[in-house]
Design a protein around this motif. Structure first.
Motif, PDB file in Angstrom:
ATOM      1  N   MET A 139      43.623  44.829  48.470  1.00  0.00           N
ATOM      2  CA  MET A 139      43.977  45.319  47.093  1.00  0.00           C
ATOM      3  C   MET A 139      42.858  46.638  47.277  1.00  0.00           C
ATOM      4  SD  MET A 139      46.219  43.862  45.376  1.00  0.00           S
ATOM      5  CE  MET A 139      45.774  44.765  43.727  1.00  0.00           C
ATOM      6  N   PHE A 140      41.864  46.564  47.822  1.00  0.00           N
ATOM      7  CA  PHE A 140      40.839  47.657  47.665  1.00  0.00           C
ATOM      8  C   PHE A 140      41.568  48.866  48.537  1.00  0.00           C
ATOM      9  CE2 PHE A 140      37.543  50.119  49.820  1.00  0.00           C
ATOM     10  CZ  PHE A 140      36.903  50.648  48.500  1.00  0.00           C
ATOM     11  N   ALA A 141      41.975  48.600  49.523  1.00  0.00           N
ATOM     12  CA  ALA A 141      42.607  49.388  50.803  1.00  0.00           C
ATOM     13  C   ALA A 141      43.653  49.926  49.672  1.00  0.00           C
ATOM     14  CB  ALA A 141      42.996  48.704  51.893  1.00  0.00           C
ATOM     15  N   ALA A 142      44.525  49.278  49.060  1.00  0.00           N
ATOM     16  CA  ALA A 142      45.781  49.796  48.597  1.00  0.00           C
ATOM     17  C   ALA A 142      45.246  50.767  47.317  1.00  0.00           C
ATOM     18  CB  ALA A 142      46.590  48.861  47.994  1.00  0.00           C
ATOM     19  N   GLY A 143      44.308  50.399  46.783  1.00  0.00           N
ATOM     20  CA  GLY A 143      43.881  51.247  45.724  1.00  0.00           C
ATOM     21  C   GLY A 143      43.377  52.728  46.148  1.00  0.00           C
ATOM     22  N   THR A 144      43.135  52.794  47.450  1.00  0.00           N
ATOM     23  CA  THR A 144      42.476  54.208  48.015  1.00  0.00           C
ATOM     24  C   THR A 144      43.616  55.013  48.241  1.00  0.00           C
ATOM     25  OG1 THR A 144      42.559  53.516  50.092  1.00  0.00           O
ATOM     26  CG2 THR A 144      40.265  53.250  48.974  1.00  0.00           C
ATOM     27  N   HIS A 145      44.988  54.692  48.227  1.00  0.00           N
ATOM     28  CA  HIS A 145      46.039  55.706  48.353  1.00  0.00           C
ATOM     29  C   HIS A 145      46.604  56.171  47.275  1.00  0.00           C
ATOM     30  CE1 HIS A 145      46.513  54.881  52.743  1.00  0.00           C
ATOM     31  NE2 HIS A 145      45.907  53.648  52.508  1.00  0.00           N
ATOM     32  N   PHE A 146      45.930  55.672  46.077  1.00  0.00           N
ATOM     33  CA  PHE A 146      46.822  56.482  44.882  1.00  0.00           C
ATOM     34  C   PHE A 146      45.751  57.345  44.181  1.00  0.00           C
ATOM     35  CE2 PHE A 146      48.107  51.919  45.007  1.00  0.00           C
ATOM     36  CZ  PHE A 146      49.622  52.229  45.023  1.00  0.00           C
ATOM     37  N   ASP A 147      46.462  58.627  43.558  1.00  0.00           N
ATOM     38  CA  ASP A 147      45.754  59.516  42.922  1.00  0.00           C
ATOM     39  C   ASP A 147      44.307  59.027  42.231  1.00  0.00           C
ATOM     40  OD1 ASP A 147      47.400  61.423  43.945  1.00  0.00           O
ATOM     41  OD2 ASP A 147      48.500  61.672  42.036  1.00  0.00           O
ATOM     42  N   LEU A 148      43.373  59.736  42.558  1.00  0.00           N
ATOM     43  CA  LEU A 148      41.925  59.363  41.880  1.00  0.00           C
ATOM     44  C   LEU A 148      41.653  57.710  41.990  1.00  0.00           C
ATOM     45  CD1 LEU A 148      42.368  61.539  38.665  1.00  0.00           C
ATOM     46  CD2 LEU A 148      41.208  62.054  40.587  1.00  0.00           C
ATOM     47  N   ASN A 149      42.323  56.999  43.029  1.00  0.00           N
ATOM     48  CA  ASN A 149      41.986  55.731  42.975  1.00  0.00           C
ATOM     49  C   ASN A 149      42.545  54.786  41.914  1.00  0.00           C
ATOM     50  OD1 ASN A 149      41.058  56.024  45.879  1.00  0.00           O
ATOM     51  ND2 ASN A 149      38.931  56.810  45.052  1.00  0.00           N
ATOM     52  N   ARG A 150      43.235  55.273  41.119  1.00  0.00           N
ATOM     53  CA  ARG A 150      43.684  54.692  39.781  1.00  0.00           C
ATOM     54  C   ARG A 150      44.845  53.579  40.147  1.00  0.00           C
ATOM     55  NH1 ARG A 150      44.696  59.375  35.539  1.00  0.00           N
ATOM     56  NH2 ARG A 150      46.801  59.432  36.985  1.00  0.00           N
ATOM     57  N   MET A 151      44.516  52.214  39.875  1.00  0.00           N
ATOM     58  CA  MET A 151      45.612  51.433  40.426  1.00  0.00           C
ATOM     59  C   MET A 151      46.671  51.631  39.299  1.00  0.00           C
ATOM     60  SD  MET A 151      44.528  49.750  42.932  1.00  0.00           S
ATOM     61  CE  MET A 151      45.503  48.130  42.997  1.00  0.00           C
ATOM     62  N   PRO A 152      48.029  51.518  40.012  1.00  0.00           N
ATOM     63  CA  PRO A 152      49.142  51.259  39.083  1.00  0.00           C
ATOM     64  C   PRO A 152      49.320  49.747  38.538  1.00  0.00           C
ATOM     65  CG  PRO A 152      49.776  51.514  41.097  1.00  0.00           C
ATOM     66  CD  PRO A 152      48.227  51.625  41.115  1.00  0.00           C
ATOM     67  N   GLU A 153      50.168  49.541  37.574  1.00  0.00           N
ATOM     68  CA  GLU A 153      50.854  48.380  37.414  1.00  0.00           C
ATOM     69  C   GLU A 153      51.498  47.642  38.260  1.00  0.00           C
ATOM     70  OE1 GLU A 153      53.144  47.982  33.705  1.00  0.00           O
ATOM     71  OE2 GLU A 153      54.230  49.842  34.201  1.00  0.00           O
ATOM     72  N   LEU A 154      52.106  48.689  39.214  1.00  0.00           N
ATOM     73  CA  LEU A 154      53.154  47.847  39.938  1.00  0.00           C
ATOM     74  C   LEU A 154      53.240  48.711  41.432  1.00  0.00           C
ATOM     75  CD1 LEU A 154      55.382  45.626  40.757  1.00  0.00           C
ATOM     76  CD2 LEU A 154      56.841  47.120  39.582  1.00  0.00           C
ATOM     77  N   PHE A 155      53.088  48.282  42.529  1.00  0.00           N
ATOM     78  CA  PHE A 155      53.542  49.015  43.699  1.00  0.00           C
ATOM     79  C   PHE A 155      53.995  48.006  44.948  1.00  0.00           C
ATOM     80  CE2 PHE A 155      49.193  47.737  43.970  1.00  0.00           C
ATOM     81  CZ  PHE A 155      48.950  47.359  45.305  1.00  0.00           C
TER      82      PHE A 155
END
Length: 118
Positions: free
Chosen positions: A1-17
């Motif tokens: 989950m941490f690694a996934a979060g680094t791929h989103f703009d500003l490290n902002r987790m979306p509700e779904l990916f």
């Protein structure tokens, strides 16, 4: 989950990916209509950290405990400040030492015990 979060703009987790098998340098695939940031998705980081640390709190017993704490290799330490339990507060520093995690009490105000089970 941490690694996934680094791929989103500003490290902002979306509700779904979504994602497929990991490939070097590739991240999860954004879902076009997912809200980002999403409050509950952002809050999940704290629950993941709680799970890694085996962190539990009991106000009745005035106790904070860690059951077999672990930290990801990318996170060398975690500092928890002003953790309130009943009428006591504590500051803690958790440091990864190889495959182990050390728990240091930096400050304690009030009647509170910190227990580490490994």
């Amino acid at each position: 989950m941490f690694a996934a979060g680094t791929h989103f703009d500003l490290n902002r987790m979306p509700e779904l990916f979504c994602g497929f098998d990991r490939e070097p340098g590739e991240g999860p695939i954004p879902y076009p209509v997912a809200c980002a940031p999403q409050a509950w998705a952002a809050g999940s980081v704290f629950l993941l950290l709680q799970a890694c640390l085996g962190l539990g709190v009991s106000g009745i017993e005035r106790q904070v405990w860690f059951h077999r704490p672990q930290l990801p290799s990318s996170l060398p330490e975690v500092r928890i400040t002003n953790l309130s339990v009943a009428d006591a507060t504590v500051d803690l520093l958790l440091v990864r030492l190889g495959d182990d995690v050390g728990v240091n009490v930096l400050r304690r105000d009030g009647d509170l015990s910190v227990v580490v089970a490994k």
